[in-house]
Write a protein that holds these residues in place. Sequence first.
Motif, PDB file in Angstrom:
ATOM      1  N   PHE A 151       0.830  -1.208   0.000  1.00 24.91           N
ATOM      2  CA  PHE A 151       0.000   0.000   0.000  1.00 24.91           C
ATOM      3  C   PHE A 151       0.864   1.256   0.000  1.00 24.91           C
ATOM      4  O   PHE A 151       0.557   2.242  -0.659  1.00 24.91           O
ATOM      5  CB  PHE A 151      -0.945   0.019   1.201  1.00 24.91           C
ATOM      6  CG  PHE A 151      -2.083  -0.969   1.105  1.00 24.91           C
ATOM      7  CD1 PHE A 151      -2.843  -1.064  -0.049  1.00 24.91           C
ATOM      8  CD2 PHE A 151      -2.396  -1.797   2.168  1.00 24.91           C
ATOM      9  CE1 PHE A 151      -3.892  -1.969  -0.151  1.00 24.91           C
ATOM     10  CE2 PHE A 151      -3.447  -2.708   2.077  1.00 24.91           C
ATOM     11  CZ  PHE A 151      -4.188  -2.793   0.916  1.00 24.91           C
TER      12      PHE A 151
ATOM     13  N   LEU B   4       1.914   2.234  -3.297  1.00 22.90           N
ATOM     14  CA  LEU B   4       0.827   2.841  -4.074  1.00 22.90           C
ATOM     15  C   LEU B   4       0.382   4.181  -3.489  1.00 22.90           C
ATOM     16  O   LEU B   4      -0.500   4.831  -4.038  1.00 22.90           O
ATOM     17  CB  LEU B   4      -0.370   1.885  -4.128  1.00 22.90           C
ATOM     18  CG  LEU B   4      -0.172   0.632  -4.985  1.00 22.90           C
ATOM     19  CD1 LEU B   4      -1.339  -0.326  -4.801  1.00 22.90           C
ATOM     20  CD2 LEU B   4      -0.027   1.011  -6.456  1.00 22.90           C
ATOM     21  N   GLY B   5       0.991   4.584  -2.386  1.00 20.16           N
ATOM     22  CA  GLY B   5       0.581   5.806  -1.698  1.00 20.16           C
ATOM     23  C   GLY B   5       1.213   7.061  -2.258  1.00 20.16           C
ATOM     24  O   GLY B   5       1.527   7.989  -1.488  1.00 20.16           O
ATOM     25  N   ASP B   6       1.391   7.108  -3.561  1.00 18.28           N
ATOM     26  CA  ASP B   6       1.991   8.264  -4.212  1.00 18.28           C
ATOM     27  C   ASP B   6       1.348   8.383  -5.600  1.00 18.28           C
ATOM     28  O   ASP B   6       1.345   7.396  -6.358  1.00 18.28           O
ATOM     29  CB  ASP B   6       3.507   8.023  -4.349  1.00 18.28           C
ATOM     30  CG  ASP B   6       4.206   9.158  -5.068  1.00 18.28           C
ATOM     31  OD1 ASP B   6       4.907   9.933  -4.410  1.00 18.28           O
ATOM     32  OD2 ASP B   6       4.047   9.252  -6.306  1.00 18.28           O
ATOM     33  N   PRO B   7       0.794   9.563  -5.935  1.00 19.97           N
ATOM     34  CA  PRO B   7       0.062   9.692  -7.199  1.00 19.97           C
ATOM     35  C   PRO B   7       0.903   9.367  -8.437  1.00 19.97           C
ATOM     36  O   PRO B   7       0.386   8.797  -9.402  1.00 19.97           O
ATOM     37  CB  PRO B   7      -0.386  11.156  -7.215  1.00 19.97           C
ATOM     38  CG  PRO B   7       0.093  11.783  -5.980  1.00 19.97           C
ATOM     39  CD  PRO B   7       0.778  10.773  -5.125  1.00 19.97           C
TER      40      PRO B   7
ATOM     41  N   VAL C  38       0.933   5.623  -8.786  1.00 22.79           N
ATOM     42  CA  VAL C  38      -0.360   5.124  -9.276  1.00 22.79           C
ATOM     43  C   VAL C  38      -0.458   5.350 -10.786  1.00 22.79           C
ATOM     44  O   VAL C  38      -0.857   4.456 -11.539  1.00 22.79           O
ATOM     45  CB  VAL C  38      -1.531   5.819  -8.539  1.00 22.79           C
ATOM     46  CG1 VAL C  38      -2.872   5.461  -9.181  1.00 22.79           C
ATOM     47  CG2 VAL C  38      -1.546   5.414  -7.063  1.00 22.79           C
ATOM     48  N   LEU C  39      -0.050   6.541 -11.248  1.00 22.05           N
ATOM     49  CA  LEU C  39      -0.079   6.837 -12.682  1.00 22.05           C
ATOM     50  C   LEU C  39       0.851   5.905 -13.457  1.00 22.05           C
ATOM     51  O   LEU C  39       0.480   5.387 -14.516  1.00 22.05           O
ATOM     52  CB  LEU C  39       0.331   8.291 -12.934  1.00 22.05           C
ATOM     53  CG  LEU C  39      -0.745   9.360 -12.783  1.00 22.05           C
ATOM     54  CD1 LEU C  39      -0.136  10.739 -12.996  1.00 22.05           C
ATOM     55  CD2 LEU C  39      -1.896   9.128 -13.769  1.00 22.05           C
TER      56      LEU C  39
ATOM     57  N   LEU D 228      -7.951  -6.510   0.481  1.00 21.01           N
ATOM     58  CA  LEU D 228      -8.834  -5.420   0.913  1.00 21.01           C
ATOM     59  C   LEU D 228     -10.221  -5.946   1.255  1.00 21.01           C
ATOM     60  O   LEU D 228     -10.833  -5.523   2.240  1.00 21.01           O
ATOM     61  CB  LEU D 228      -8.954  -4.375  -0.198  1.00 21.01           C
ATOM     62  CG  LEU D 228      -7.823  -3.366  -0.298  1.00 21.01           C
ATOM     63  CD1 LEU D 228      -8.056  -2.444  -1.485  1.00 21.01           C
ATOM     64  CD2 LEU D 228      -7.724  -2.536   0.987  1.00 21.01           C
TER      65      LEU D 228
ATOM     66  N   ALA E 253      -5.649   9.618  -9.616  1.00 22.09           N
ATOM     67  CA  ALA E 253      -4.419   9.067  -9.033  1.00 22.09           C
ATOM     68  C   ALA E 253      -4.139   9.697  -7.671  1.00 22.09           C
ATOM     69  O   ALA E 253      -3.735   9.011  -6.723  1.00 22.09           O
ATOM     70  CB  ALA E 253      -3.245   9.288  -9.976  1.00 22.09           C
ATOM     71  N   GLN E 254      -4.367  10.998  -7.557  1.00 22.26           N
ATOM     72  CA  GLN E 254      -4.151  11.674  -6.272  1.00 22.26           C
ATOM     73  C   GLN E 254      -5.138  11.179  -5.218  1.00 22.26           C
ATOM     74  O   GLN E 254      -4.779  10.974  -4.065  1.00 22.26           O
ATOM     75  CB  GLN E 254      -4.285  13.195  -6.452  1.00 22.26           C
ATOM     76  CG  GLN E 254      -3.072  13.799  -7.149  1.00 22.26           C
ATOM     77  CD  GLN E 254      -3.246  15.255  -7.517  1.00 22.26           C
ATOM     78  OE1 GLN E 254      -4.364  15.743  -7.625  1.00 22.26           O
ATOM     79  NE2 GLN E 254      -2.137  15.946  -7.721  1.00 22.26           N
TER      80      GLN E 254
ATOM     81  N   VAL F 259      -6.771   8.198  -5.061  1.00 19.19           N
ATOM     82  CA  VAL F 259      -6.524   6.839  -4.582  1.00 19.19           C
ATOM     83  C   VAL F 259      -5.179   6.733  -3.845  1.00 19.19           C
ATOM     84  O   VAL F 259      -5.070   5.985  -2.872  1.00 19.19           O
ATOM     85  CB  VAL F 259      -6.643   5.776  -5.700  1.00 19.19           C
ATOM     86  CG1 VAL F 259      -8.030   5.776  -6.299  1.00 19.19           C
ATOM     87  CG2 VAL F 259      -5.599   5.940  -6.767  1.00 19.19           C
ATOM     88  N   ALA F 260      -4.188   7.508  -4.278  1.00 16.51           N
ATOM     89  CA  ALA F 260      -2.887   7.466  -3.588  1.00 16.51           C
ATOM     90  C   ALA F 260      -3.040   7.909  -2.137  1.00 16.51           C
ATOM     91  O   ALA F 260      -2.374   7.385  -1.239  1.00 16.51           O
ATOM     92  CB  ALA F 260      -1.874   8.341  -4.310  1.00 16.51           C
TER      93      ALA F 260
ATOM     94  N   PHE G 136      -4.356   4.915  -0.296  1.00 15.75           N
ATOM     95  CA  PHE G 136      -3.296   3.906  -0.164  1.00 15.75           C
ATOM     96  C   PHE G 136      -2.242   4.344   0.847  1.00 15.75           C
ATOM     97  O   PHE G 136      -1.727   3.534   1.608  1.00 15.75           O
ATOM     98  CB  PHE G 136      -2.643   3.613  -1.517  1.00 15.75           C
ATOM     99  CG  PHE G 136      -3.516   2.823  -2.456  1.00 15.75           C
ATOM    100  CD1 PHE G 136      -4.144   1.665  -2.030  1.00 15.75           C
ATOM    101  CD2 PHE G 136      -3.710   3.231  -3.762  1.00 15.75           C
ATOM    102  CE1 PHE G 136      -4.957   0.930  -2.885  1.00 15.75           C
ATOM    103  CE2 PHE G 136      -4.510   2.496  -4.630  1.00 15.75           C
ATOM    104  CZ  PHE G 136      -5.131   1.353  -4.190  1.00 15.75           C
TER     105      PHE G 136
ATOM    106  N   LEU H 211     -12.272   0.623  -2.985  1.00 14.57           N
ATOM    107  CA  LEU H 211     -10.827   0.659  -3.222  1.00 14.57           C
ATOM    108  C   LEU H 211     -10.372  -0.616  -3.949  1.00 14.57           C
ATOM    109  O   LEU H 211      -9.519  -0.563  -4.852  1.00 14.57           O
ATOM    110  CB  LEU H 211     -10.096   0.803  -1.884  1.00 14.57           C
ATOM    111  CG  LEU H 211      -8.631   1.215  -1.944  1.00 14.57           C
ATOM    112  CD1 LEU H 211      -8.460   2.562  -2.622  1.00 14.57           C
ATOM    113  CD2 LEU H 211      -8.038   1.260  -0.539  1.00 14.57           C
TER     114      LEU H 211
END
Lengths: 120, 120
Positions: A39, A42-45, A48-49, A116, B32-33, B35-36, B39, B112
């Motif tokens: 997680f 994935l915690g950075d936009p 994710v992109l 999840l 992306a922002q 969901v990040a 996460f 999610l």
Amino acid sequence: MRGNIEGMTTALPLASPTCCTPARAAVDTEEAQRVARVFKALGDPTRVLLLSTVTAAAEGEACVCDLTEPVGLSQPTVSHHLKILVDAGLLSRTQRGRWSYYAPVPGALDRLADTLRELA
Amino acid sequence: MRGNIEGMTTALPLASPTCCTPARAAVDTEEAQRVARVFKALGDPTRVLLLSTVTAAAEGEACVCDLTEPVGLSQPTVSHHLKILVDAGLLSRTQRGRWSYYAPVPGALDRLADTLRELA
């Protein structure tokens, strides 16, 4: 309400005077550490992109040289973010000539989605 | 291989000499922002344990006073982690008397999980 009823505390000396029932998690500490690591990746936009771009690549993989423009960042920065996604088990990396190619690890996102749903 | 074929670069002056087809993400920057952020809230083992403990609570909610023992942390630290889960839209918080009670936001983890499957 979980109130403290006058006189009850002496009758129940082992119970906390105001509360409660210690709750239990459905996952253990080791599993929590494992999924938190994914997680966090994935915690950075930007990541994710990048992940979304790689998984959407028509060829099933994407050259790092194609991934800088969609996120508007330099190649070293993009490579840094991609390494975090590789280390988290979400992408694989193959070197061919001067370029690195990134592909989704089959089933990795589905397994995370299953986790999840188990948490829910 | 995406090689540079001698003589081709002058015939294709607008193309990069070595690569490629700029890739496109399946999500936009705003998504992306969004969901990040969620996460990132889950990118910590303590918060995964807390979320799991709250969702597993038989009463459908858990008192903060019941959540310190499972993670072995002080109540202020636990409250700090819980606030991040509330801000991410994963838990709701209700104050009753001196205690805060936390409940899962219905459907949040499933949504999610759906997002992860769309990324895959």
